[in-house]
Design a protein around this motif. Structure first.
Motif, PDB file in Angstrom:
ATOM      1  N   MET A 149       0.865  -1.171   0.000  1.00  0.00           N
ATOM      2  CA  MET A 149       0.000   0.000   0.000  1.00  0.00           C
ATOM      3  C   MET A 149       0.907   1.228   0.000  1.00  0.00           C
ATOM      4  SD  MET A 149      -2.541  -1.786   2.695  1.00  0.00           S
ATOM      5  CE  MET A 149      -1.209  -2.842   3.276  1.00  0.00           C
ATOM      6  N   PRO A 150       1.393   1.620  -1.188  1.00  0.00           N
ATOM      7  CA  PRO A 150       2.394   2.690  -1.288  1.00  0.00           C
ATOM      8  C   PRO A 150       1.959   4.025  -0.683  1.00  0.00           C
ATOM      9  CG  PRO A 150       2.121   1.575  -3.396  1.00  0.00           C
ATOM     10  CD  PRO A 150       1.054   1.069  -2.488  1.00  0.00           C
ATOM     11  N   ASP A 151       0.716   4.428  -0.875  1.00  0.00           N
ATOM     12  CA  ASP A 151       0.261   5.714  -0.344  1.00  0.00           C
ATOM     13  C   ASP A 151       0.309   5.752   1.186  1.00  0.00           C
ATOM     14  OD1 ASP A 151      -0.203   6.504  -2.946  1.00  0.00           O
ATOM     15  OD2 ASP A 151      -2.358   6.093  -2.865  1.00  0.00           O
ATOM     16  N   GLN A 152       0.118   4.610   1.821  1.00  0.00           N
ATOM     17  CA  GLN A 152       0.137   4.533   3.276  1.00  0.00           C
ATOM     18  C   GLN A 152       1.506   4.082   3.808  1.00  0.00           C
ATOM     19  OE1 GLN A 152      -2.455   3.303   1.382  1.00  0.00           O
ATOM     20  NE2 GLN A 152      -3.621   5.125   1.909  1.00  0.00           N
ATOM     21  N   LYS A 153       2.426   3.814   2.884  1.00  0.00           N
ATOM     22  CA  LYS A 153       3.763   3.318   3.243  1.00  0.00           C
ATOM     23  C   LYS A 153       3.657   2.093   4.151  1.00  0.00           C
ATOM     24  CE  LYS A 153       5.927   7.613   2.411  1.00  0.00           C
ATOM     25  NZ  LYS A 153       5.936   8.951   2.732  1.00  0.00           N
ATOM     26  N   MET A 154       2.786   1.149   3.702  1.00  0.00           N
ATOM     27  CA  MET A 154       2.545  -0.075   4.467  1.00  0.00           C
ATOM     28  C   MET A 154       2.635  -1.285   3.542  1.00  0.00           C
ATOM     29  SD  MET A 154      -0.862   1.187   6.535  1.00  0.00           S
ATOM     30  CE  MET A 154      -1.310  -0.461   6.989  1.00  0.00           C
ATOM     31  N   TYR A 155       2.895  -2.436   4.156  1.00  0.00           N
ATOM     32  CA  TYR A 155       2.789  -3.691   3.432  1.00  0.00           C
ATOM     33  C   TYR A 155       2.381  -4.782   4.406  1.00  0.00           C
ATOM     34  CZ  TYR A 155       7.083  -5.835   5.213  1.00  0.00           C
ATOM     35  OH  TYR A 155       8.025  -6.403   6.018  1.00  0.00           O
TER      36      TYR A 155
END
Length: 176
Positions: free
Chosen positions: A83-89
């Motif tokens: 989830m690039p916009d949230q800087k999560m994976y």
């Protein structure tokens, strides 16, 4: 709807397919392909693009302006939701999922239903049912082993959730 719900709904598609097809008589992709993918669940409708090879898949999905990339590596029994916009994976381990859901082949009844055309693609429809009755549904596979459609229900206590996935505009050919 939360980003986590979005990620979990998309992970459910891959995990159910992986759990159900692990060492089972269900087909596996034999070719490279791309398609538009629509996933519908109680969390909403997700649209995106999928790029597949016999043991790898990359799916780019969108819902309400939120983007996510899912990378699936069947050869490693892993997938990652980015989830690039949230800087999560989030990483999912299919081996662990199979153990948690007792989704080993002996616990799943798979019956070939017969031929059916889905989105203009000739497929074979299969019925899957967990012997404990907690999950089941149908999967449609092309002659090349591509899952063109899935309609699955999972029960937990008195609650049940349904996830459907359909590929549209299926194109067979080499992928980057």
């Amino acid at each position: 709807m939360t980003i986590r719900t979005f990620a979990l709904a998309l992970t459910a598609v891959t995990t159910f397919a992986s759990v159900a097809s692990a060492q089972s008589p269900l087909p596996v992709p034999k070719v490279e392909y791309s398609a538009d993918r629509i996933v519908e669940s109680s969390a909403g409708t997700f649209t995106g693009k999928v790029y597949g090879t016999p043991d790898k898949e990359r799916a780019e999905n969108h819902m309400n302006g939120v983007g996510m990339v899912q990378i699936t590596r069947c050869d490693k029994d892993l997938s990652w939701n980015l989830m690039p916009d949230q800087k999560m994976y989030m990483e999912s381990d299919f081996k662990a999922a199979r153990q948690q859901t007792t989704g080993m082949p002996a616990d799943v009844t798979i019956v070939e239903v017969g031929p059916e055309t889905v989105e203009g693609v000739a497929t074979t429809k299969y019925k899957l049912l967990m012997k404990d009755g907690k999950a089941g549904g149908f999967m449609w596979f092309s002659a090349d082993g591509i899952m063109v459609k899935m309609d699955a229900v999972q029960k937990e206590g008195k609650d049940s959730s349904r996830v459907t996935m359909t590929l549209k505009n299926l194109q067979i050919g080499p992928q980057d």
